[in-house]
Scaffold this motif. Structure first.
Motif, short mmCIF file in Angstrom:
data_model
loop_
_atom_site.label_atom_id
_atom_site.label_comp_id
_atom_site.label_asym_id
_atom_site.label_seq_id
_atom_site.Cartn_x
_atom_site.Cartn_y
_atom_site.Cartn_z
N GLN A 39 1.04 -0.96 -0.48
CA GLN A 39 -0.18 -0.23 -0.01
C GLN A 39 0.95 1.31 -0.29
N PHE A 40 1.71 1.14 0.98
CA PHE A 40 3.02 2.06 0.50
C PHE A 40 3.86 2.82 -0.62
N LEU A 41 3.92 1.76 -1.44
CA LEU A 41 4.81 1.97 -2.13
C LEU A 41 3.78 2.02 -3.36
N SER A 42 2.52 1.73 -3.48
CA SER A 42 1.61 1.70 -4.64
C SER A 42 1.39 3.42 -4.31
N SER A 43 1.09 4.17 -2.85
CA SER A 43 0.84 5.08 -2.95
C SER A 43 2.24 6.45 -3.07
N VAL A 44 2.82 5.80 -2.78
CA VAL A 44 4.47 6.60 -3.56
C VAL A 44 4.37 7.30 -4.47
N SER A 45 4.16 5.47 -5.10
CA SER A 45 4.48 5.39 -7.16
C SER A 45 3.11 6.55 -7.80
N GLN A 46 2.09 6.21 -6.70
CA GLN A 46 1.24 7.00 -7.48
C GLN A 46 1.36 8.66 -7.34
N THR A 47 2.01 8.80 -6.11
CA THR A 47 2.36 10.12 -5.88
C THR A 47 2.74 11.12 -7.28
N ILE A 48 4.31 10.17 -7.34
CA ILE A 48 5.16 10.29 -7.93
C ILE A 48 4.37 10.34 -9.79
N SER A 49 3.60 9.35 -10.32
CA SER A 49 3.42 9.11 -11.80
C SER A 49 1.95 10.59 -11.09
N GLN A 50 1.31 11.03 -10.63
CA GLN A 50 0.57 12.50 -10.36
C GLN A 50 1.25 13.63 -10.92
N HIS A 51 2.35 13.49 -9.81
CA HIS A 51 3.27 14.69 -9.73
C HIS A 51 3.96 15.26 -11.13
N ARG A 52 4.35 13.60 -11.91
CA ARG A 52 5.17 13.86 -13.27
C ARG A 52 3.63 14.45 -14.11
N GLN A 53 2.79 14.05 -14.74
CA GLN A 53 1.61 14.05 -15.14
C GLN A 53 1.78 16.26 -14.80
N SER A 54 1.73 16.30 -13.39
CA SER A 54 1.45 17.98 -13.09
C SER A 54 2.45 17.87 -14.02
N LEU A 55 3.38 18.49 -14.18
CA LEU A 55 4.77 19.41 -14.49
C LEU A 55 4.10 18.90 -16.55
N ASP A 56 3.72 18.52 -16.74
CA ASP A 56 3.11 18.80 -18.49
C ASP A 56 4.39 18.62 -19.48
N LEU A 57 4.90 17.50 -19.07
CA LEU A 57 6.04 17.55 -20.00
C LEU A 57 5.67 16.94 -21.40
N VAL A 58 6.15 17.33 -22.48
CA VAL A 58 6.15 16.08 -23.56
C VAL A 58 7.44 15.43 -24.15
N ASN A 59 6.83 15.12 -25.41
CA ASN A 59 7.85 13.60 -25.92
C ASN A 59 9.16 14.25 -26.01
#
Lengths: 383, 79
Positions: A39-59
């Motif tokens: 549960q801890f690992l998934s919440s951490v990876s979820q936070t990271i992925s949400q943060h990554r999404q919020s950065l508006d990065l492009v390929n």
């Protein structure tokens, strides 16, 4: 791998970059999803992925294309040829594109005659070229989906070592990975061939940095070599700057700018630092001397409705230009020249490109009388 | 394009197979067998690739516009 409801083979849904995170799907609560560690690992990876999404990065594109705008689009070195050239392209279908080309060349390094066949659609491209000496160049690109592409290129010639290159690309939302293998041979006791792996990652929406590793084991008797190159690219819309630091001691910096809607300019500097053994006269033994070589190229490209002009100035004295002009929808002319006043050398090339049609529908399309879907275009000339 | 997909499904397991062979120390006989296999595969690809591409293209054209062999190979416009 915190989420137990993901099939390990399903790499795409494992990736946190797809916008669909597997945790969000309702899963049966079992031991693997309810224990505190996962549960801890998934919440951490979820936070990271949400943060990554919020950065508006492009390929950022692949590593190979890090200075594509300059070296492939603006500069004419890739398109330059000498002598006379004629290409006759015959199109049979537009979807998928099926084309056959006959090329003739005189007075240049190009083969005197070559025959090409291409078939391509959005998903795949298959191409084959055979010349008058029966050497074959083949290419097969296949996109598994919009992120994953596999490529195979072949070069087979009689009496010459053959070349086979396998390539795999993964272009995610904010990074790209490219893996290449040239002449891979696994049958021996150790691997033989060349392996290249590269990654390019967007840091901000404009800046991306990357790394490339080359493992060279082409020589079966000698030791294998590995080398790492670093690269960075800054894309600011109407200008792009990129820098590469290569393992062999080369630095390549390039700058591209869109000066006007139809004018692009590019500048590229290469600084090569090498260590060469030199015989010194006093000691009568070879000593290592560091040599620095640098080369700068400045180029510009004008794009008009029916013509493309390219001009290029090199610091070793080469002045080159290239003119591509489409006289009629089906006839194009290419003219290029290069002169070096210091070395007293020059190159000149002239080419013609004809488009012919395999059937009436395509011919109407080529002459601008009907559009892609077969509907007549208003104001088009009548046959 | 279906033909292509099937072809790729054969190529990838073959590559994986060749990777798993990396650690094996093959005997001289099987090494020779492999090199024979590779050289004949190379010959097949060398002379079969272009006909394969032309066949793929020919089979993808619409039924009313299937070009014949002469118009496929000649550079002259056939319309």
């Amino acid at each position: 791998m915190a989420a137990s409801n993901v099939n390990i083979g399903d790499m795409k849904s494992l990736s946190p970059l797809q916008g669909v995170y597997p945790i969000a799907t309702a899963a049966e609560p079992g031991f693997w999803s309810t224990n505190p560690v996962s549960q801890f690992l998934s919440s951490v990876s979820q936070t990271i992925s949400q943060h990554r999404q919020s950065l508006d990065l492009v390929n950022p594109g692949i590593m190979e294309n890090i200075n594509k705008e300059v070296s492939k689009d603006v500069f004419l070195s890739l398109y330059q040829f000498t002598g006379l050239k004629a290409d006759i392209n015959k199109t049979f279908a537009m979807n998928p594109v099926f084309q056959i080309a006959h090329s003739f060349a005189v007075g240049s390094k190009l083969p005197a005659y070559s025959f090409t066949s291409i078939i391509a659609n959005d998903q795949a491209l298959v191409q084959g070229t055979i010349d008058n000496e029966f050497s074959l160049t083949g290419r097969l690109n296949y996109s598994w989906d919009k992120h994953i592409t596999s490529k195979i290129s072949l070069q087979l010639a009689q009496g010459q070592p053959s070349m086979c290159q396998l390539e795999h690309e993964y272009q995610a939302n904010d990074f790209s990975i490219q893996l290449k293998a040239l002449n891979p041979d696994f049958t021996g006791p150790k691997y033989n061939g060349l392996l290249i792996g590269s990654i390019l990652q967007s840091i901000t929406s404009k800046l991306s940095i990357g790394m490339e590793t080359v493992y060279n084991a082409m020589d079966p008797n000698g030791p294998a070599q590995a080398a790492i190159s670093l690269a960075g690219r800054y894309n600011s819309g109407d200008w792009i700057a990129s820098a590469q630091l290569q393992a062999q001691g080369a630095f390549i910096g390039s700058f591209w700018r869109k000066v006007a809607p139809n004018l692009e300019a590019g500048l590229e500097t290469t600084i090569q630092i090498a260590q060469q053994p030199v015989m010194s006269e006093q000691m009568m033994m070879p000593t290592i001397q560091t040599t620095v070589e640098a080369n700068t190229v400045l180029g510009a490209k004008y794009e008009f409705r029916q013509a493309i002009y390219r001009g290029q100035l090199e610091s070793n004295g080469d002045v080159s230009f290239m003119l591509e002009h489409r006289i009629l929808p089906t006839i194009g002319l290419v003219f290029n020249g290069s002169i070096n006043q210091f070395k007293n050398t020059s190159k000149l090339g002239c080419g013609i490109q004809l488009e012919t049609a395999g059937n009436e529908e395509i011919m109407m399309m080529q002459n601008g009388m009907v559009d892609q879907n077969g509907n007549p275009i208003a104001g088009a000339p009548q046959m | 394009m279906n033909l292509l997909k099937i072809g790729l499904y054969y190529i990838i397991p073959l590559l994986l197979l060749s990777i798993t062979m990396a650690g094996l120390n093959l005997s001289e006989e099987s090494k020779e067998r492999f090199s024979n296999l590779f050289s004949s595969a190379q010959t097949i690809v060398h002379y079969g690739w272009l006909p394969f591409v032309i066949y793929l293209g020919w089979s993808s054209t619409s039924n009313s516009n299937k070009p014949n062999l002469v118009s496929l190979l000649s550079p002259l416009p056939s319309a």
